[in-house]
Design an enzyme around this catalytic site. Structure first.
Site, short mmCIF file in Angstrom:
data_model
loop_
_atom_site.label_atom_id
_atom_site.label_comp_id
_atom_site.label_asym_id
_atom_site.label_seq_id
_atom_site.Cartn_x
_atom_site.Cartn_y
_atom_site.Cartn_z
CG PHE A 31 -30.70 13.29 -16.64
CD1 PHE A 31 -29.33 13.43 -16.53
CD2 PHE A 31 -31.26 12.02 -16.55
CE1 PHE A 31 -28.51 12.31 -16.34
CE2 PHE A 31 -30.45 10.90 -16.37
CZ PHE A 31 -29.08 11.05 -16.26
CG ASN A 32 -27.36 17.27 -15.61
OD1 ASN A 32 -27.13 16.08 -15.86
ND2 ASN A 32 -27.01 18.24 -16.42
CB THR B 48 -21.92 19.47 -18.76
OG1 THR B 48 -20.88 18.46 -18.72
CG2 THR B 48 -21.34 20.81 -19.17
CG ASP C 255 -23.40 13.36 -17.44
OD1 ASP C 255 -24.54 12.87 -17.21
OD2 ASP C 255 -23.24 14.42 -18.08
CG HIS D 73 -29.54 19.47 -22.88
ND1 HIS D 73 -30.78 20.03 -22.67
CD2 HIS D 73 -29.77 18.23 -23.38
CE1 HIS D 73 -31.72 19.17 -23.02
NE2 HIS D 73 -31.14 18.07 -23.45
CG ASP D 74 -24.18 18.92 -21.15
OD1 ASP D 74 -23.97 17.71 -21.26
OD2 ASP D 74 -24.99 19.40 -20.33
CG ASN E 263 -25.72 11.63 -19.97
OD1 ASN E 263 -26.93 11.86 -19.87
ND2 ASN E 263 -24.86 12.57 -20.27
CG ASP F 38 -21.99 15.61 -20.83
OD1 ASP F 38 -23.01 15.02 -21.21
OD2 ASP F 38 -21.86 16.11 -19.71
O1 RIB Z 1 -31.08 17.30 -19.03
C1 RIB Z 1 -29.96 17.40 -19.86
C2 RIB Z 1 -28.72 16.97 -19.17
O2 RIB Z 1 -28.81 15.60 -18.83
C3 RIB Z 1 -27.46 17.08 -20.05
O3 RIB Z 1 -26.36 17.40 -19.25
C4 RIB Z 1 -27.31 15.70 -20.63
O4 RIB Z 1 -25.94 15.37 -20.92
C5 RIB Z 1 -27.80 14.85 -19.51
O5 RIB Z 1 -26.68 14.67 -18.63
CA CA Z 2 -24.38 16.02 -19.34
#
Ligand code: RIB
Ligand code: CA
Length: 312
Positions: free
Chosen positions: A163-164, A123, A10, A238-239, A39, A15
Site C-alpha cells: 500500500f505505502n 509509516t 498516516d 505493520h508500522d 490510509n 500508525d
Molecule cells: O501496507 C501497510 C501500510 O499501509 C501500513 O503503513 C498501513 O498503515 C497502511 O498505511
Molecule cells: Ca501507515
C-alpha cells in the site's frame, strides 16, 4: 543519550500504535510528528494524529504534509480503517496545536536545530520524505537513517505492490535512490507481526485510558482484516515494527539488499524489487531489509509500553 527521531505517518490503526509506543520510549526523543495522506485523506490523518497524541498526553510538534502523492492518488482504506481512518476507538478531540509550518518545513527546522543526526521513521506513503529530500539536499547529512514500513516481495494492494509504495511509487523511488541508510520493514516481516484476539484482551486488561482505547481500536482493526480475508485470525501490526526495531533491533533478522521501486504504470506499478545482497543485479545494497521477527517478544514489548500509560 535518547536517539532523536521524527515520525511521518498516516494514522491509521497501526500508525497509532507506533505513535503510542514512541510516547513511552525514553530511549527515543520524538522531535516531531509529520502527517501524510494515505490510509485516509490528509485532513483525517492529521485529525487522527492530533487525537492520538492528545489521548496519550504527548506534547510534540505536529505538521501536516502533502494532501496527495507525487505520482498517483490516494485510495483510502475505509474498508479496513473506517471512514475516519481510525474507527473503533473513542478518542478525545485534539488539545495540541497543528503547526503553521508544512511537514517538510518542520522537518528542515528540526534537522537544523538538532545537535545530532536525526532518524526519520516513515509509516505511510513516502510523499513527505521524498519532498523533503528533494527540497533540502544540504540537510541529507543531518539524517542518521530512514526506518520505513513499506514494500515487500509480495503485495497487499496488488499481487506485487504494498500500500505505502503503491500509493506513491515515485516518492519511494526517490527515497531508495537517496543514498541515505534505510531499514525497510516490508510485508515479509509485517505479515509475521500479527496480534491475536487474546493478546488484544491482554492489552484491554491493562485498564488505563490508552490501553483501553488501543484494545477497542485493535479489536475493530482485527475484525475488519478477518472479514476482508486479509488474515484468518491475526491483525498485521505493520508500522510498530519500525519503532520496535529502533528499541530492540535483536527482535529482527535483517538482510542487506538492493531495492528498486517500479514507477511505470502497469501490472507492477509500485512493486519493490528486492535483490538480496545485490546478487542478481550486481547493484550496491541500498537498504537493510527485515526478514524475520520474534513475534512473541514484539507483542510483549507493545504490551509493556502500553502498560506505562498507567496513571495517565
Ligand atoms: O501496507 C501497510 C501500510 O499501509 C501500513 O503503513 C498501513 O498503515 C497502511 O498505511
Ligand atoms: Ca501507515
Amino acid at each position: 543519550m535518547p536517539l532523536p527521531v521524527i515520525i511521518d505517518c498516516d494514522p491509521g490503526h497501526d500508525d497509532t500504535l507506533a505513535l503510542l509506543m514512541l510516547g513511552k520510549s525514553p530511549e527515543l526523543n520524538l522531535l516531531g510528528v509529520t502527517v501524510c495522506a494515505g490510509n485516509q485523506t490528509l485532513e483525517k490523518t492529521t485529525h487522527n494524529a492530533l487525537r492520538v497524541l492528545t489521548l496519550a498526553g504527548m506534547t510534540t510538534r505536529v505538521a501536516a504534509g502533502a494532501s496527495k502523492p507525487l505520482s498517483s492518488k490516494i485510495t483510502p482504506v475505509s474498508d479496513i480503517m473506517g471512514e475516519s481512518g481510525l474507527d473503533g476507538a473513542v478518542l478525545p478531540e485534539p488539545e495540541l496545536p497543528l503547526e503553521a509550518l508544512s511537514a517538510v518545513e518542520l522537518m528542515a527546522g528540526l534537522l537544523r536545530q538538532s545537535g545530532e543526526k536525526v532518524t526519520l521513521i516513515a509509516t505511510g506513503p513516502l510523499t513527505n520524505i521524498a519532498t523533503f529530500l528533494t527540497g533540502w539536499p544540504s540537510l541529507h547529512s543531518r539524517i542518521e537513517r530512514i526506518v520505513l514500513m513499506g514494500g515487500g516481495t509480495f503485495g497487499n494492494v496488488t499481487p506485487v505492490a504494498e500500500f505505502n509504495f503503491h500509493t506513491d511509487p515515485v516518492a519511494a523511488d526517490i527515497v531508495f535512490r537517496s543514498n541515505i541508510p534505510i531499514v525497510m520493514s516490508g510485508l515479509d516481516v509485517t505479515y509475521q507481526a500479527l496480534i491475536y484476539e487474546h493478546e488484544i484482551e491482554q492489552i484491554r486488561k491493562l485498564g488505563n485510558p490508552v490501553s483501553t482505547a488501543t484494545a477497542d481500536m485493535l479489536a475493530y482493526y482485527l475484525q475488519r482484516i478477518v472479514q476482508r480475508q486479509y488474515s484468518k485470525d491475526g491483525a498485521h501490526l505493520h508500522d510498530p515494527c519500525t519503532v520496535a526495531w529502533l528499541l530492540f533491533p535483536d527482535l529482527f533478522d535483517l538482510e542487506p539488499a538492493y531495492v528498486a521501486v517500479e514507477t511505470a504504470r502497469g501490472y507492477c506499478f509500485g512493486e519493490s524489487i528486492i535483490d538480496y545482497n545485490g546478487k542478481l543485479s550486481g547493484k550496491p545494497c541500498n537498504a537493510q531489509v527485515m526478514v524475520n521477527i520474534n513475534r512473541e517478544k514484539f507483542i510483549a514489548l507493545i504490551i509493556e509500553r502500553l502498560s506505562r500509560y498507567q496513571g495517565l
